[in-house]
Design an enzyme around this catalytic site. Structure first.
Site, PDB file in Angstrom:
ATOM      1  N   GLU A 152      60.000 -19.319  73.416  1.00 42.22           N
ATOM      2  CA  GLU A 152      61.361 -18.831  73.133  1.00 42.22           C
ATOM      3  C   GLU A 152      62.486 -19.809  73.498  1.00 42.22           C
ATOM      4  OE1 GLU A 152      61.756 -14.938  74.862  1.00 42.22           O
ATOM      5  OE2 GLU A 152      59.964 -14.179  73.871  1.00 42.22           O
ATOM      6  N   GLU A 196      51.859 -11.038  69.554  1.00 45.10           N
ATOM      7  CA  GLU A 196      52.664  -9.896  70.024  1.00 45.10           C
ATOM      8  C   GLU A 196      53.039  -8.958  68.870  1.00 45.10           C
ATOM      9  OE1 GLU A 196      55.714 -11.035  72.892  1.00 45.10           O
ATOM     10  OE2 GLU A 196      54.713 -12.966  73.196  1.00 45.10           O
TER      11      GLU A 196
END
Length: 512
Positions: A297, A413
């Protein structure tokens, strides 16, 4: 005069007796005005029955009613009890109305009906075996006092049937290995423990690294015939603030040069420990962990005024973050030193990649620029999707572009929310009643998975021979999901409770 006194005395006695009688009567009535159900909430499995009782209903009229006859039916209605029968999965409200003279009481009991325990015959990994090599989920090891999925034999039996890979939900993140507060040891003691100390490391102490849970998880993987994704080495979140400060004391941040050495220390020792453990368990490094999320991220890096992180040390480096490139260089050198470059891929992992294709590709190209090998070989597409956002077309377009760029893709995810506040101003993952159903979710799941499979099937294999190598669902069932309010997974209350979306996920594979 005596006669008058006698009358008064008798009158007083009568008044006292009447007062006592009225007091006793009022007290009795007060007690009688408290009808009470034996339970205010009940959980039943479909097909099971239970008697619900009501107390203090003598000389009362009692009626029973269910809000949903198809979920919970009522039989054998009596003044003191009724029999409840669980008919279908869902919730219903049982109302007991008690009438005594002019007084009415309404008592309620919430009944939740769970599906029958179902041993699912089909298998996600077997159904997708020709489409992607790895079908995964996220698991936790826990502790001796709080054992989680990896320590539960029945759960692992289910996992082995459905999946061949797992990611630790939190237990390989930096805060799990470094700890919430620094436990420092001298460099000399660190060397005795086998730690690698970078040549440019000028400090006298290093933080001790906690590998017990990681080791236990690797052992569980080996014993159950499962592979692992390692998540994650560098992340602005879930990395303790003290790691970026002088003397590891939480005060002022260190210089970039000092942080470079700490980065080298951390990645080298974590990856080295894992690959040494693999060698001890199987004889070969890269035999269990097949993918590392080296950086997580970066494109969504925040600048915390109150919390120290990577940007606190390096500043905002925009499209050319030196420490991100350095992290991949260290990680790739580790794979080379263990002769595992052909078995393990290093990934950049991020969310909302379907809205940031260009930025994601630019970052990965920066990481690989000037290198003799593709040190960042893969893109992890975090896919916390909703039935409304992104659209299937948006998701498919991004996936196609990533595949065309020649990168190995793993869908990480993955979950599919319904009744989620996608218009909210913060990531609260809050439930909002939008009248979306399990059927709506199943329809979306089937369409999305068909799109993913189509992109995999139609890719240019000369440009991208590996394509999509893994799909990881983020959790086993809604009940344990971090987004449980919005029912995001393929199983509902337990691993024995498959939803319509589970069937849809399987059916999508028929187009292969």
């Amino acid at each position: 005069m005596k006669q008058i006194k006698k009358v008064i005395a008798h009158s007083l006695v009568a008044v006292l007796c009447l007062s006592s009688f009225l007091t006793n009567t009022a007290s009795t009535e007060a007690k009688a005005k408290k009808p009470k159900l034996s339970q205010k909430s009940i959980t039943l499995t479909k097909g099971k029955s239970k008697t619900l009782k009501v107390k203090n209903t003598k000389k009362c009229k009692v009626t029973w009613k269910t809000s949903k006859k198809k979920v919970v039916s009522i039989s054998k209605k009596k003044r003191t009890s009724c029999k409840l029968k669980a008919k279908a999965k869902g919730t219903a409200k049982i109302t007991c109305t008690v009438k005594r003279k002019k007084k009415t009481y309404k008592l309620t009991c919430k009944v939740k009906v769970k599906a029958k325990k179902t041993v699912v015959a089909s298998s996600l990994k077997d159904t997708y075996t020709k489409i992607v090599p790895y079908m995964g989920t996220c698991l936790n090891y826990g502790s001796a006092s709080n054992p989680r999925e990896l320590q539960n034999a029945s759960t692992m039996k289910f996992v082995k049937k459905q999946y061949n890979s797992f990611t630790l939900e939190n237990e390989m993140k930096p805060d799990a290995i470094l700890g919430s507060s620094a436990k420092l040891i001298s460099v000399a003691d660190a060397k005795k423990k086998g730690y690698y100390i970078p040549a440019g490391y000028a400090e006298s102490t290093v933080p001790e690294l906690a590998f017990t849970t990681v080791d236990k998880s690797l052992e569980a993987a080996k014993n159950n015939g499962l592979k692992m994704r390692a998540h994650t080495l560098v992340w602005h979140s879930q990395t303790p603030s003290w790691f970026f400060t002088k003397n590891y004391d939480g005060s002022k941040v260190v210089t970039p040069a000092v942080m470079d050495a700490r980065l080298d220390f951390y990645i080298h020792n974590v990856m080295g420990h894992v690959m040494d453990k693999e060698k001890a368990l199987t004889g070969s490094a890269g035999s269990i962990v097949y993918a590392w999320d080296v950086v997580n991220e970066y494109l969504h890096r925040p600048s915390f005024a109150f919390f120290k992180t990577w940007t606190s040390v390096y500043g905002d480096m925009g499209n050319s973050p030196s420490y991100v490139k350095k992290a991949f260089e260290i990680a790739y050198d580790m794979l080379k030193s263990y002769q595992a470059t052909d078995k393990v891929t290093l990934f950049y992992n991020d969310y909302n990649t379907y809205f940031g294709v260009k930025d994601t590709l630019n970052l990965v190209e920066f990481i690989n620029k000037g290198e003799t090998a593709k040190i960042c070989g893969g893109i992890g597409m975090q896919s916390h999707v909703d039935v409304k956002v992104p659209t299937v077309a948006e998701y498919g377009s991004a996936l196609e572009q990533f595949l065309a760029a020649g990168y190995e893709i793993q869908i990480t995810e993955l979950d599919f929310t319904i009744n989620f506040d996608t218009e909210g101003t913060n990531a609260s993952y809050a439930y909002t009643p939008e009248h979306e159903t399990d059927a709506d979710q199943a329809k979306f799941v089937k369409k999305l998975m068909q799109t993913i499979i189509t992109k995999q099937k139609n890719r240019n294999q000369s440009v991208n021979p590996k394509g999509i190598t893994g799909i990881t669902l983020w959790g086993l069932c809604d009940a344990t999901s971090w987004r449980s309010q919005c029912a995001p997974l393929l199983f509902d209350t337990s691993i024995y409770d498959p939803k319509l979306s589970y069937t849809a996920f399987l059916e999508a594979a028929k187009i292969w």
